[in-house]
Motif scaffolding. Sequence first.
Motif, PDB file in Angstrom:
ATOM      1  N   GLU A 132       0.823  -1.223   0.000  1.00 26.46           N
ATOM      2  CA  GLU A 132       0.000   0.000   0.000  1.00 26.46           C
ATOM      3  C   GLU A 132       0.855   1.269   0.000  1.00 26.46           C
ATOM      4  O   GLU A 132       0.384   2.342  -0.335  1.00 26.46           O
ATOM      5  CB  GLU A 132      -0.896   0.026   1.249  1.00 26.46           C
ATOM      6  N   PHE A 133       2.123   1.134   0.397  1.00 31.80           N
ATOM      7  CA  PHE A 133       2.990   2.313   0.459  1.00 31.80           C
ATOM      8  C   PHE A 133       3.846   2.497  -0.784  1.00 31.80           C
ATOM      9  O   PHE A 133       4.708   3.369  -0.825  1.00 31.80           O
ATOM     10  CB  PHE A 133       3.859   2.252   1.724  1.00 31.80           C
ATOM     11  N   ALA A 134       3.619   1.642  -1.801  1.00 32.13           N
ATOM     12  CA  ALA A 134       4.390   1.753  -3.047  1.00 32.13           C
ATOM     13  C   ALA A 134       4.121   3.091  -3.714  1.00 32.13           C
ATOM     14  O   ALA A 134       3.030   3.657  -3.589  1.00 32.13           O
ATOM     15  CB  ALA A 134       4.023   0.610  -3.970  1.00 32.13           C
ATOM     16  N   GLY A 135       5.131   3.615  -4.410  1.00 29.15           N
ATOM     17  CA  GLY A 135       4.974   4.879  -5.131  1.00 29.15           C
ATOM     18  C   GLY A 135       4.088   4.698  -6.356  1.00 29.15           C
ATOM     19  O   GLY A 135       3.579   3.609  -6.603  1.00 29.15           O
ATOM     20  N   PRO A 136       3.918   5.780  -7.144  1.00 26.19           N
ATOM     21  CA  PRO A 136       3.027   5.747  -8.316  1.00 26.19           C
ATOM     22  C   PRO A 136       3.425   4.676  -9.337  1.00 26.19           C
ATOM     23  O   PRO A 136       2.568   4.131 -10.023  1.00 26.19           O
ATOM     24  CB  PRO A 136       3.157   7.143  -8.927  1.00 26.19           C
TER      25      PRO A 136
END
Length: 245
Positions: free
Chosen positions: A65-69
Motif C-alpha cells: 500500500e505504500f508503493a509509489g506511483p
Amino acid sequence: MMLAVQVLRLVVCILVLPMFLLNLLGMWRWISKRFFPYFMKEFGVILYNKQMASLKRELFSNLQEFAGPSGKLSLLEVGCGTGANFKFYSPGCRVTCIDPNPNFEKYLFKSVAENRHLQFERFVVAAGENMHQVADGSVDVVVCTLVLCSVNNQEKILHEVHRVLRPGGAYYFIDHVADEPSTWNYFWQQVLNPVWFLVFDGCNLTRESWKTLEQASFSKLKLQHIQAPLSLPLVQPHIYGCAVK
Ligand SMILES: C[S@@+](CC[C@H](N)C(=O)[O-])C[C@H]1O[C@@H](n2cnc3c(N)ncnc32)[C@H](O)[C@@H]1O
Ligand SMILES: *[C@@H]1O[C@H](CO)[C@@H](O)[C@H](O)[C@H]1NC(C)=O
C-alpha cells in the motif's frame, strides 16, 4: 527489591568473570562481532523466526500500500542482520540494507540468493544513527526488527528513519521490550541484563522502546504490546506496529 537485583547481578557477573575481563581488555567486542552473526544464522530460526512468522506475515501484509506511483516499493531495512525478513516482502520490492556489523554480509547475501522475488539494491555498512548514504525522503518503507534493543541512540535512529522516509511513508517495527515493573520477569530482566548485553552484542532487555516511538515525530502510530510466543520469558514482552511520516 533493588538490593536483590544488585546482589544477584553481582553473582551472575562473577560467574561469567572471564567474559567481563575480556571485555575490559577490549577483546570481547572482537569476539562478539563475529559470534553474533553466526548465532543469529544458526539459532535465529529455531529460537525466534519460526515462532514469529505468523505475526510478521500479518504485519508486513500491507507493505505494498505504500508503493509509489510506479507500483514499485522501495524499502530500507535498518539493522538487517541475516535478512530474516526478506521472505515477507512483496514481490518486486526494491530492498536496501544497512547494518553496522560487516560480518553479517555473507549470511545476508545467502538470503538475497534465496529470495529471488525481491530486487536487492545494496548493503551499506553503517549505523542507523547516521545514514547519510541514504537521501532525504527517498524510501517508501523502513523496517527495523529487533534493532531498537541494541542501538546506542534510539532518538537519533528514529530521527534518521523519519528523514529518509518520503512524506506518507511508513516505519514498520518489532522489538522486545521491558516487562511491567511489577513482574518477576522484569526482575530477572534486570538481573541478567549486564551479561545478556555482553553475550548478545549490546542487546538491552530493559528498554521501554515504546516511549521513544511515542515521542518521535510521526503523524500516525499504530503500536501494540504483546507477549510473544517464545520459549524464553525474558524476551516475550514485545511491541510491534507501524508509524507513518
Ligand atoms: C538482534 S539483531 C536483529 C537482526 C534482524 N533485524 C532480525 O530481525 O533478524 C540486531 C541487529 O541490529 C544491528 N545493529 C546494532 N546496532 C545498530 C545500529 N546502531 N544501527 C543499526 N543496526 C544496528 C546488529 O548488527 C544486528 O544485525
Ligand atoms: C538498558 O536500558 C535501560 C533503560 O533505558 C538503561 O537504564 C540501562 O542503563 C541500559 N543498560 C545497558 C547495559 O546499556
